[in-house]
Design an enzyme around this catalytic site. Structure first.
Site, PDB file in Angstrom:
ATOM      1  N   ASP A 246      -3.565  -0.682  12.467  1.00 57.09           N
ATOM      2  CA  ASP A 246      -4.370  -1.811  11.998  1.00 57.09           C
ATOM      3  C   ASP A 246      -3.566  -3.060  12.321  1.00 57.09           C
ATOM      4  OD1 ASP A 246      -5.918  -3.712  10.870  1.00 57.09           O
ATOM      5  OD2 ASP A 246      -5.800  -2.986   8.804  1.00 57.09           O
TER       6      ASP A 246
ATOM      7  N   LYS B 195     -15.650  -1.471   3.306  1.00 57.37           N
ATOM      8  CA  LYS B 195     -14.997  -1.882   2.068  1.00 57.37           C
ATOM      9  C   LYS B 195     -16.055  -2.449   1.128  1.00 57.37           C
ATOM     10  CE  LYS B 195     -10.484  -3.290   4.002  1.00 57.37           C
ATOM     11  NZ  LYS B 195      -9.789  -4.424   4.660  1.00 57.37           N
TER      12      LYS B 195
ATOM     13  N   SER C 274      -5.708  -3.616  -0.324  1.00 61.46           N
ATOM     14  CA  SER C 274      -4.276  -3.577  -0.654  1.00 61.46           C
ATOM     15  C   SER C 274      -4.047  -3.777  -2.152  1.00 61.46           C
ATOM     16  CB  SER C 274      -3.515  -4.604   0.171  1.00 61.46           C
ATOM     17  OG  SER C 274      -4.153  -5.857   0.115  1.00 61.46           O
TER      18      SER C 274
ATOM     19  N   GLU D 162       0.825  -1.216   0.000  1.00 62.34           N
ATOM     20  CA  GLU D 162       0.000   0.000   0.000  1.00 62.34           C
ATOM     21  C   GLU D 162       0.856   1.262   0.000  1.00 62.34           C
ATOM     22  OE1 GLU D 162      -2.846  -0.323   3.187  1.00 62.34           O
ATOM     23  OE2 GLU D 162      -4.025  -1.785   2.067  1.00 62.34           O
TER      24      GLU D 162
HETATM   25  P1  PGA Z   1      -6.418  -5.842   2.728  1.00 61.64           P
HETATM   26  O1  PGA Z   1      -5.843  -4.848   3.809  1.00 61.64           O
HETATM   27  O2  PGA Z   1      -7.022  -5.057   1.631  1.00 61.64           O
HETATM   28  O3  PGA Z   1      -5.216  -6.646   2.315  1.00 61.64           O
HETATM   29  O4  PGA Z   1      -7.452  -6.702   3.433  1.00 61.64           O
HETATM   30  C1  PGA Z   1      -6.487  -3.684   4.218  1.00 61.64           C
HETATM   31  C2  PGA Z   1      -6.886  -3.722   5.679  1.00 61.64           C
HETATM   32  O5  PGA Z   1      -6.654  -4.727   6.378  1.00 61.64           O
HETATM   33  O6  PGA Z   1      -7.496  -2.780   6.167  1.00 61.64           O
HETATM   34 ZN    ZN Z   2      -7.719  -3.954   8.262  1.00 64.84          ZN
END
Ligand code: PGA
Ligand code: ZN
Length: 434
Positions: free
Chosen positions: A247, A341, A371, A210
């Site tokens: 996080d 999300k 990510s 990221e």
């Molecule tokens: P991920 O990470 O998109 O790999 O799940 C983002 C998060 O954990 O907030």
């Molecule tokens: Zn997370």
């Protein structure tokens, strides 16, 4: 009143995301020529209760990660199912797509297929109505738009950095910022400072997934020290101008009923894991903690949230942007904020409902990227539209993240929206900030 426009055609294709892995892009064209395009993101530290991302599993192509089946499902199944629908009826379209799939987790058509179309429908509707996407989404959600406070990755570990550090994200919230653009400048400054400090110490400054730096420290304490030093070297007062968000992504650390922290050389019970995070939160200016415990460890979540009542406690894997799981969290008082999300849920209207459920209970909401991202900027508009108050995009280094930060700058330029500031963060009011 705008006239109705109907969906004339839907087409999907396989494109690549920021990790060079396939993802779904969908185009929606209306009978009046208006057009919308959107891409599905993809996570690495995924919760087990997330909507299902459909991958081909064919080792001859992209290591099995191809999304040709999901693309075919759009072109052959979803397109005919939603053709002729009014583009303004997002909820009806999302319901038709859910019904076409027939499973709660969207495992037959694929949440990546359904979501890309759902987002593209909203984009086409905004173009048809000749309004910015955030206005259209705010109308759909009946919400009051505002500019969000960013929560930004400075240091990375976990699944985003080859397990270099136990905890996944050490983030900065520029709590002293008076506008979104000021917040972004403070973040950029701190990100540069942390690079400089790491170079001075001979540490590698390669990027994690990221765009955060991955110093690979064994102990979380070392990362926390570097965060504070980075704030200071950028001329910011720790706690007053810039605060820390964590996080932990603890589901990734949970194995055989214990939390295994390789870098710390420790194996913890749930209670010990909570104590470990409490200790960090007490010693450093921490205002937000995401996923401190595993996605099924409800009892320890509840205890955790009761010990730190003024800290924002965010459920990501715990809630997976799912109305039922958020309701469970509200009932159990297991957290006080939800990460939002789109692809955990699978549709735009489902994501709007999940956010509304959280906010109605007084929870904070943080609209978040994954990510694995693309140039798609939908979440920037979504965070503004829902008045979520906070956005988590990743660091200010690569274009799939900057596309969103820059989209927010363009929205801010319209000059009409208030900045949420610290008021979007659970436990913080504007009054406290002045
Ligand atoms: P991920 O990470 O998109 O790999 O799940 C983002 C998060 O954990 O907030
Ligand atoms: Zn997370």
């Amino acid at each position: 009143m705008t006239s109705t426009a109907r969906i004339a055609s839907v087409r999907a294709r396989q494109i690549l995301d920021s990790r060079g892995r396939p993802t779904v892009e969908a185009d929606v064209t209306l009978d009046n020529g208006s057009f919308g395009r959107a891409c599905a993101p993809s996570g690495a530290s995924r919760g087990i209760y997330e909507a299902c991302e459909l991958r081909d599993g064919d080792p001859a192509h992209y290591d099995g990660l191809g999304v040709k089946k999901a693309v075919a499902n759009v072109n052959e199944k979803l397109a005919s199912a939603i053709r002729g629908q009014s583009v303004l009826d997002q909820e009806a379209i999302d319901t038709i797509m859910r019904d076409t799939d027939g499973t709660a987790s969207l495992e037959r058509i694929g949440a990546n297929a359904v979501l890309a179309v759902s987002m593209a429908v909203a984009c086409a509707a905004a173009e048809h109505e000749r309004v910015p996407l955030y206005r259209h989404l705010a109308n759909l959600a009946s919400t009051v738009p505002s500019m969000p406070m960013p929560m930004t990755n400075i240091l990375s570990g976990g699944a985003h950095a080859g397990r270099g550090m136990d905890l996944q994200d050490f983030l900065m919230i520029p709590v002293g910022a008076k506008s979104y653009s000021e917040a972004l400048e403070m973040i950029s400054h701190v990100r540069l400072s942390s690079t400089r400090l790491m170079k001075d110490r001979g540490l590698t400054t390669l990027l994690a997934d990221e765009g955060g730096l991955s110093p690979g420290f064994g102990r979380a304490e070392e990362a926390m020290e570097l965060m504070v030093q980075s704030f200071e070297s950028a001329g910011l007062r720790p706690g007053d101008d810039a605060a820390i968000a964590l996080d932990v992504a603890a589901s990734e650390l949970f194995e055989d009923r214990s939390y295994r922290l390789a870098g710390e050389g420790k194996t913890f019970s749930g209670a010990e894991m909570a104590d470990f995070i409490f200790d960090l939160a007490r010693r450093y200016p921490v205002v937000s903690i995401e996923d401190p415990l595993d996605q099924d460890d409800w009892d320890n979540w509840r205890r955790f949230a009761s010990v730190l009542p003024n800290c924002q406690i965010v459920g990501d894997d715990l809630f997976v942007t799912n109305v039922e799981r958020i309701r469970m969290g509200i009932e159990k008082e297991a957290a006080n904020a939800a990460l939002i999300k789109l692809n955990q849920n699978g549709t735009v209207s489902g994501t709007i409902d999940a956010t509304a459920t959280a906010k109605a209970a007084g929870f904070a909401a943080v609209v978040s990227a994954r990510s694995g991202e693309t140039e798609d900027t939908f979440i920037a508009d979504l965070s503004v539209a829902l008045g979520a108050g906070q956005i988590k995009i990743g660091s200010v280094r690569s274009s799939e993240r900057l596309a969103k930060y820059n989209r927010l700058l363009r929205i801010e330029e319209d000059g009409v929206l208030p900045f949420a500031g610290v008021s979007g963060i659970y436990g913080h009011s504007v009054a406290e900030a002045v």
